[in-house]
Design an enzyme around this catalytic site. Structure first.
Site, PDB file in Angstrom:
ATOM      1  N   GLY A   1       0.788  -1.220   0.000  1.00 37.28           N
ATOM      2  CA  GLY A   1       0.000   0.000   0.000  1.00 37.28           C
ATOM      3  C   GLY A   1       0.822   1.273   0.000  1.00 37.28           C
ATOM      4  O   GLY A   1       0.267   2.365   0.167  1.00 37.28           O
TER       5      GLY A   1
ATOM      6  N   ARG B   1      -3.877  13.729  -4.322  1.00 33.89           N
ATOM      7  CA  ARG B   1      -4.452  13.792  -5.667  1.00 33.89           C
ATOM      8  C   ARG B   1      -5.827  14.458  -5.597  1.00 33.89           C
ATOM      9  O   ARG B   1      -6.583  14.240  -4.644  1.00 33.89           O
ATOM     10  CB  ARG B   1      -4.576  12.394  -6.284  1.00 33.89           C
ATOM     11  CG  ARG B   1      -3.270  11.646  -6.375  1.00 33.89           C
ATOM     12  CD  ARG B   1      -3.281  10.601  -7.479  1.00 33.89           C
ATOM     13  NE  ARG B   1      -4.285   9.569  -7.299  1.00 33.89           N
ATOM     14  CZ  ARG B   1      -4.465   8.547  -8.148  1.00 33.89           C
ATOM     15  NH1 ARG B   1      -3.695   8.443  -9.222  1.00 33.89           N
ATOM     16  NH2 ARG B   1      -5.397   7.639  -7.926  1.00 33.89           N
TER      17      ARG B   1
ATOM     18  N   ASP C   1      -9.052  -0.048 -16.072  1.00 30.17           N
ATOM     19  CA  ASP C   1      -9.049   0.536 -14.724  1.00 30.17           C
ATOM     20  C   ASP C   1      -8.244   1.829 -14.673  1.00 30.17           C
ATOM     21  O   ASP C   1      -8.220   2.491 -13.622  1.00 30.17           O
ATOM     22  CB  ASP C   1      -8.507  -0.459 -13.694  1.00 30.17           C
ATOM     23  CG  ASP C   1      -7.143  -1.008 -14.069  1.00 30.17           C
ATOM     24  OD1 ASP C   1      -7.048  -1.720 -15.077  1.00 30.17           O
ATOM     25  OD2 ASP C   1      -6.160  -0.707 -13.363  1.00 30.17           O
ATOM     26  N   ASN C   2      -7.613   2.201 -15.773  1.00 23.68           N
ATOM     27  CA  ASN C   2      -6.872   3.465 -15.843  1.00 23.68           C
ATOM     28  C   ASN C   2      -7.544   4.464 -16.784  1.00 23.68           C
ATOM     29  O   ASN C   2      -6.892   5.381 -17.283  1.00 23.68           O
ATOM     30  CB  ASN C   2      -5.431   3.221 -16.300  1.00 23.68           C
ATOM     31  CG  ASN C   2      -4.631   2.429 -15.282  1.00 23.68           C
ATOM     32  OD1 ASN C   2      -4.919   2.461 -14.095  1.00 23.68           O
ATOM     33  ND2 ASN C   2      -3.628   1.696 -15.742  1.00 23.68           N
TER      34      ASN C   2
END
Length: 719
Positions: free
Chosen positions: A203, A260, A352-353
């Site tokens: 992670g 972000r 997924d991007n």
């Protein structure tokens, strides 16, 4: 679209800064050129997104808030189901879109860099960012009042194969901030610790990958390309172990977290959690059959991010989803068209991007091209070239097909498939309109496409630098202007200076397979193609085809250095003459040629950047940061914040000139580079290139970031 809407759009356009105008004006021009073909809904959405994502905020966005006083309104957690399991461990998560997770603290967090314009989206002042308190909050050590930390569940097709559940393995949703202008911004911490979706990972992100994502997020924003934003980059003394080259030689690196910011981080893969068992991989989404959640997600996305569709819905639910999918097709086509116009290669265009609102998202093994090669592969793990530069439009359309399949329970494929051809049309229209700006052309003539393609073909044949060659085009003045003949010579000189040498071009097309292995697989390709895949050449046939293309290119380069130089001069001389002839048609019936030329140059220099984030620039910044010197990251950011700045002494961009000249010349070391969502790295063959570069740049030689990359650092690739 009504005239009232156009008036409003133009009024907004006049009120924003130049940085925003160069991004917004294409929206206006496209709609006019297409006779207002775009619906009010998508047109308004495009403008709103451009203003929100690509513009410097005005007085209504004054940065006055402290971090403790951010106004959170976490709508997505109220709208979509949350995992009932409270314990944080790796697992499948059925029937939920988010899992509540708490960040894992780091030791001694410290600020590496922050983006003033990104933080202004949250009304946070730069003085607030530069505090120990901010480092604690934005590393995840302390929770912001009003935040609700969670990780998002999604799936994805990776390299064309369905991978099942993926999810936010290292990113944590903090919440949604409402700013003083009433805008909603989702904020995330990337690298804040394990989640139920971390699989075998920890992670964490390291300094290398975090610096690259931070810089590229901001670079794309200032280029006017829709993107997620990066507010801060916080490193720490917490050590994490990484095997850079996957060869057992592990090293300890510093855990790093970036803030972000985006309207949303939902993606195509968010809708793939409902996918039934895939016939090829045997994997399925964790929420198969939960059409109730699919409808909730669609309705949430449309109401929140496509409000015009939501407000004007008069027909069936299917009609609403039809309009939504149409808008996503158009936004995606326009996004990839902008990538192609600046030479940006994403590297991992998995489903997924892919952002559901048309943003560039998830910066991993990306790369801006140095010398132009349409088959450029920026990700060295992509041996078959699935995500090569010239394949990006095709792959984005393929991903839209997967999105259509994912939502077919709400919108039948018979309807969504009718919209897919819009992608090709929208892409071509946007690409052509932007190319006209890059070449400084206002009139529309049939020969323009051939002129554009000949320029690209010449760059490929000569190995010319993509960014610098386009930037050079404004050197050629319009016929009838003072100094016109000399400007043709100046353009020729500049174009020739951007070409690769014969040895550099040969190196670009060097074999990437062992000759004996290639011969074996070439034989198998003839006798038993299916066996190629079974024997383990990653991406199979594509790998062989790319190797054969490189072989053919090398054969074309069987010449001397003198022959290469003569050939370069011949092809560019012929093209410059064609370009000059085309410009003569621009000035026909025009009396004010000098004024028109000034306008043309301004248009071109606003479309052809002087600076992009080349891999060696990012690595210079990374190497300095790993030595404890964050000034290089900040210096590179200053350049990327003004990508279209002029190099003239009268431009007023003294800070840019200083940052450009004072670049660290000898720091880039690909042996230490690693980036991406798995902290991937520059390919091992780049180690020798780094050695060459250092030996050729000794004695304190200075490197200008607006010139060609140093010889040994051309063509760096990340995996």
């Amino acid at each position: 679209m009504s005239s009232i809407n156009i008036t409003r759009i133009l009024r907004c356009y006049k009120s924003v800064s130049y940085t925003c105008k160069h991004s917004v004006e294409l929206v206006v021009l496209l709609a006019v050129e297409r006779k207002l073909r775009i619906s009010t809904s998508i047109y308004s959405h495009l403008l709103k997104r451009e203003l929100h994502s690509s513009c410097t905020m005005g007085s209504s966005m004054a940065a006055t808030s402290t971090l403790e006083k951010l106004k959170f309104d976490n709508k997505v957690l109220r709208s979509l189901p949350i995992d009932e399991e409270a314990e944080n461990y790796t697992r499948q998560v059925p029937g939920a879109c988010f899992s509540r997770v708490t960040p894992t603290p780091v030791e001694n967090p410290k600020l590496v860099v922050f983006s003033k314009s990104a933080l202004e989206l949250l009304n946070v002042a730069e003085e607030e960012a530069n505090t120990d308190k901010a480092a604690e909050y934005l590393s995840g050590n302390k929770l912001l009042p009003g935040s609700e930390t969670a990780a998002h569940c999604y799936c994805g097709h990776q390299f064309g194969a369905f991978s099942g559940q993926l999810g936010d393995g290292c990113a944590l949703y903090l919440g949604e901030v409402l700013n003083a202008a009433g805008e909603r911004w989702e904020v995330q911490l990337k690298g804040a610790g394990m989640t139920p979706y971390s699989r075998q990972a920890d992670g964490r992100k390291v300094l290398r990958s975090s610096v690259r994502e931070f810089l590229c997020s901001e670079a794309m924003y200032h280029l006017g390309i829709p993107t997620t934003r990066a507010g801060t980059c916080i490193t720490s003394d917490t050590a994490v172990m990484r095997d850079i080259f996957y060869n057992g030689n592990t090293i300890w690196e510093k855990a790093t977290v970036i803030l972000r910011i985006a309207p949303t981080f939902l993606r195509f893969g968010s809708f793939e959690i409902f996918k039934p068992t895939d016939e090829f991989t045997g994997r399925k989404g964790p929420s198969v059959g939960r059409n109730d959640i699919l409808v909730k997600m669609l309705d949430y996305v449309i109401e929140t991010f496509f409000p015009e569709i939501h407000k004007k819905q008069k027909g069936s639910q299917e009609d609403k989803y039809f309009q939504f999918f149409r808008d996503v097709v158009l936004l995606t086509a326009r996004l990839v068209a902008q990538w192609q116009c600046v030479g940006f290669c994403h590297g991992v265009l998995n489903t997924d991007n892919m952002s559901i609102v048309g943003l560039t998202i998830d910066y991993g093994p990306f790369g801006f091209m140095d010398s132009y090669n349409p088959a450029h592969i920026c990700n060295s793990s992509d041996e078959g070239g699935r995500y090569a530069f010239d394949k990006q439009p095709e792959i984005c359309k393929w991903n839209l097909e997967k999105l259509a399949e994912a939502i077919q329970a709400a919108l039948p494929l018979s309807k969504s498939n009718r919209l897919l051809p819009l992608f090709d049309f929208e892409f071509q229209q946007c690409y052509h309109a932007q190319m006209k700006k890059k070449f400084g052309l206002c009139k529309e003539l049939p020969e323009d496409k051939a002129l554009f393609q000949a320029f690209l073909d010449n760059m490929e044949a000569t190995g010319a630098d993509f960014t610098n060659s386009f930037r050079a085009l404004s050197l050629l003045r319009l016929p009838g202007c003072a100094g016109y003949d000399q400007s043709k010579r100046d353009l020729m000189t500049q174009l020739l200076s951007q070409c690769l040498t014969l040895e550099e071009l040969k190196k670009q097309y060097a074999p990437q397979m062992d000759p004996r292995q290639f011969a074996i697989f070439q034989s198998l390709l003839q006798s038993n193609p299916a066996m190629v895949e079974m024997l383990g050449v990653r991406r199979g046939l594509g790998t062989i085809e790319r190797e054969m293309e490189r072989m053919l290119k090398r054969r074309e380069l069987e010449m001397s250095n003198a022959e290469k130089s003569a050939s370069d001069r011949e092809v560019w001389f012929g093209w410059v003459l064609k370009y000059a002839a085309r410009l003569e048609k621009e000035v026909a019936d025009t009396a004010q040629v000098e004024a028109l030329n000034d306008q043309r140059v301004a248009l071109m220099n606003g479309a052809n950047p002087r600076f992009v984030l080349r891999n060696y620039m990012a690595q210079n910044a990374i190497d300095a940061a790993e030595d404890g010197d964050f000034s290089e990251v900040q210096r590179v950011l200053r350049l990327l914040e003004k990508p279209f700045s002029s190099s003239s002494s009268s431009s007023g961009d003294d800070d840019v000139e200083e940052a450009c000249v004072l670049a660290r010349p000898n720091s880039a070391s690909p042996a230490r580079v690693k980036d991406g969502d798995d902290d991937s790295h520059v390919s091992p063959e780049a180690e020798a290139a780094a050695s060459d570069k250092k030996s050729s740049s000794t004695h304190g030689d200075r490197v200008r970031y607006d010139g060609k990359p140093p010889s040994g650092m051309k063509g760096l690739r990340v995996t």
